[in-house]
Scaffold this active site. Structure first.
Site, short mmCIF file in Angstrom:
data_model
loop_
_atom_site.label_atom_id
_atom_site.label_comp_id
_atom_site.label_asym_id
_atom_site.label_seq_id
_atom_site.Cartn_x
_atom_site.Cartn_y
_atom_site.Cartn_z
N GLU A 74 0.83 -1.22 0.00
CA GLU A 74 0.00 0.00 0.00
C GLU A 74 0.86 1.26 0.00
O GLU A 74 1.69 1.46 0.90
CB GLU A 74 -0.92 0.00 1.23
CG GLU A 74 -1.86 1.19 1.25
CD GLU A 74 -2.95 1.09 2.33
OE1 GLU A 74 -3.39 -0.03 2.65
OE2 GLU A 74 -3.34 2.15 2.85
N HIS A 81 -2.95 9.94 -1.51
CA HIS A 81 -3.21 8.65 -2.13
C HIS A 81 -3.27 8.76 -3.64
O HIS A 81 -2.77 7.91 -4.35
CB HIS A 81 -4.54 8.08 -1.62
CG HIS A 81 -4.35 7.16 -0.45
ND1 HIS A 81 -4.75 5.87 -0.44
CD2 HIS A 81 -3.76 7.37 0.74
CE1 HIS A 81 -4.44 5.31 0.72
NE2 HIS A 81 -3.83 6.22 1.44
N ASP A 98 4.09 -14.46 11.50
CA ASP A 98 2.75 -14.86 11.06
C ASP A 98 1.78 -13.69 11.28
O ASP A 98 1.29 -13.48 12.40
CB ASP A 98 2.33 -16.09 11.86
CG ASP A 98 0.96 -16.62 11.47
OD1 ASP A 98 0.21 -15.91 10.78
OD2 ASP A 98 0.64 -17.75 11.89
N LYS A 144 -7.48 -0.99 11.40
CA LYS A 144 -6.89 -1.44 10.13
C LYS A 144 -5.66 -0.60 9.80
O LYS A 144 -4.63 -1.09 9.35
CB LYS A 144 -7.93 -1.36 9.02
CG LYS A 144 -7.50 -1.97 7.68
CD LYS A 144 -6.74 -1.03 6.78
CE LYS A 144 -6.41 -1.69 5.46
NZ LYS A 144 -5.59 -0.83 4.58
C1 MEV Z 1 -6.09 3.01 4.97
O1 MEV Z 1 -5.36 1.86 4.59
C2 MEV Z 1 -6.05 3.19 6.47
C3 MEV Z 1 -6.94 4.33 7.01
O2 MEV Z 1 -8.29 4.13 6.57
C4 MEV Z 1 -6.86 4.23 8.52
C5 MEV Z 1 -7.84 5.13 9.24
O3 MEV Z 1 -8.90 5.43 8.69
O4 MEV Z 1 -7.52 5.46 10.41
C6 MEV Z 1 -6.50 5.68 6.52
#
Ligand code: MEV
Length: 386
Positions: free
Chosen positions: A40, A338, A240, A224
């Site tokens: 990413e 992004h 892992d 995430k």
């Molecule tokens: C994207 O990979 C991760 C984000 O969505 C994390 C977040 O929203 O805190 C930018």
């Protein structure tokens, strides 16, 4: 295909990912270069930038538990589960000795079985269940093989002692005896942007953190982002990442409500404090850590001396990543950054090579037309000035 065929089954090739290094990490007063493997865009840059701001506040402070894993034995068909527990308690020393008979080099390094715990599930769909937890210090290994071997070895003894029937014998990925924490401060003045004061950005970050504490829908995305950083370190070091993911999310829901793995607040000086705590079952020996050539390099680059040291670095990376995401989301949003990265990926997908990648990407951005078709036109025909 080299070693790949020895690693999994039905191999048809190898699949590689970018291997990068995050910079600016000062953890407990020592500087680190942090290896990260991830597909990413923006994650490594954001993490390095965040670490720079934490460094302005004195760097990260970390801590960790001893590397104790939990192994589970599921006991069924017990006439009296409480009486079975009493019998197991009476023979605890024998059970631990039996577990240690299979601990091998971990025992020689001061690890091995250290305790038992008992959990009762009355009226489960398959009747009353007694679950025995074996606590096992895995030293510098992640320890899955060691603890699973120990569990399989002691299961017949557990059946003999209790008269019950053992079904599963497997480690738990909710490794909450093996927590790592990281905390740090970012001076409010370091948070100022062109259009907002440091104090304003700080408030917006705290608000964003509170959102994830309250709401599972937000917490999933928030966590995430944390795992973007942690998984990249876990993967780079041959660990892992599915085990780490499972543990992190189970821990995030430990009170029956899924929540954030971090906390953010304003301290008495008006600066931003952040803290993360999560289970991190990582190793620096065993598994792919010493078998995968790139993982070996990653561990050498990082220079950690123990599994705990690695877990603490990963926790600091998770905190840094979370800060970077919250800062971006609470200020400009993440799309502009992004889209710049996306433009580069489109240029690559369109077949651009070398310097052409940046030229095509820049033109896509300047035109505000970040699409593959346009990237193909720019790359294939050299029509940069339509
Ligand atoms: C994207 O990979 C991760 C984000 O969505 C994390 C977040 O929203 O805190 C930018």
């Amino acid at each position: 295909m080299g070693q790949a065929e020895q690693v999994i089954e039905n191999v048809i090739g190898r699949f590689s990912l970018p291997f990068a290094v995050a910079t600016n990490f000062t953890i407990n007063g020592r500087d680190y270069l942090v290896p990260m493997v991830i597909e990413e865009p923006s994650v490594v840059a954001a993490c390095s930038y965040a670490a720079k701001l934490f460094r302005e506040g004195g760097g990260f402070q970390t801590s960790s538990d001893p590397p104790v894993m939990i192994g589970q034995i599921q006991l069924l068909d017990l006439a009296e589960p409480r009486a079975a527990e009493d019998k197991l308690r009476a023979q605890q020393a024998d059970i631990l000795a039996a577990a240690n008979a299979r601990a091998g080099s971990i025992l020689a390094r001061g690890g091995g079985a250290i305790g038992l715990e008992y959990r009762h599930f009355r009226g489960s769909p398959v009747g009353d269940m007694l679950v025995l937890h074996l606590l096992f210090d895995c030293r510098d290994a992640m320890g899955a093989n060691a603890i699973n071997s120990a569990l399989e070895h002691i299961a017949p003894l557990v059946e003999r002692i209790t008269g019950g029937r053992v079904n599963l014998r497997i480690l738990s990925n909710l490794s909450d005896r093996r927590m790592a924490t990281a905390r740090g401060v970012i001076p409010a003045k370091s948070l100022a942007t062109k259009s907002a004061s440091g104090a304003q950005v700080l408030s917006a970050i705290i608000e964003a953190g509170a959102f994830a504490e309250c709401d599972a829908y937000r917490a999933a995305t928030h966590n995430k982002g944390i795992m973007n950083g942690i998984d990249a370190v876990v993967l780079a070091t041959g660990n892992d990442w599915r085990a780490v993911e499972a543990g992190a999310h189970a821990y995030a829901a430990r009170d029956g409500r899924y929540t954030s793995l971090t906390r953010w607040w304003r301290d008495d000086s008006g600066d931003l404090h952040g803290e993360i705590a999560l289970p991190l079952a990582l190793g620096i020996v065993g598994g792919a850590t010493r078998a995968h050539p790139a993982a070996k390099i990653a561990l050498r680059l990082l220079g950690v001396e123990s599994a705990r040291g690695l877990a603490e670095v990963a926790a600091a990376v998770g905190l840094a990543q979370n800060f970077a995401a919250l800062r971006a989301l609470a200020t400009d949003g993440i799309q502009s950054g992004h889209m710049r990265m996306h433009a580069r990926q489109l240029a690559l997908a369109a077949g651009a090579t070398g310097e052409e990648v940046m030229q095509v990407a820049r033109q896509l951005i300047d035109e505000g037309n970040i699409r593959l078709e346009r990237a193909k036109e720019l790359t294939a025909g050299g029509k940069r000035n339509p």
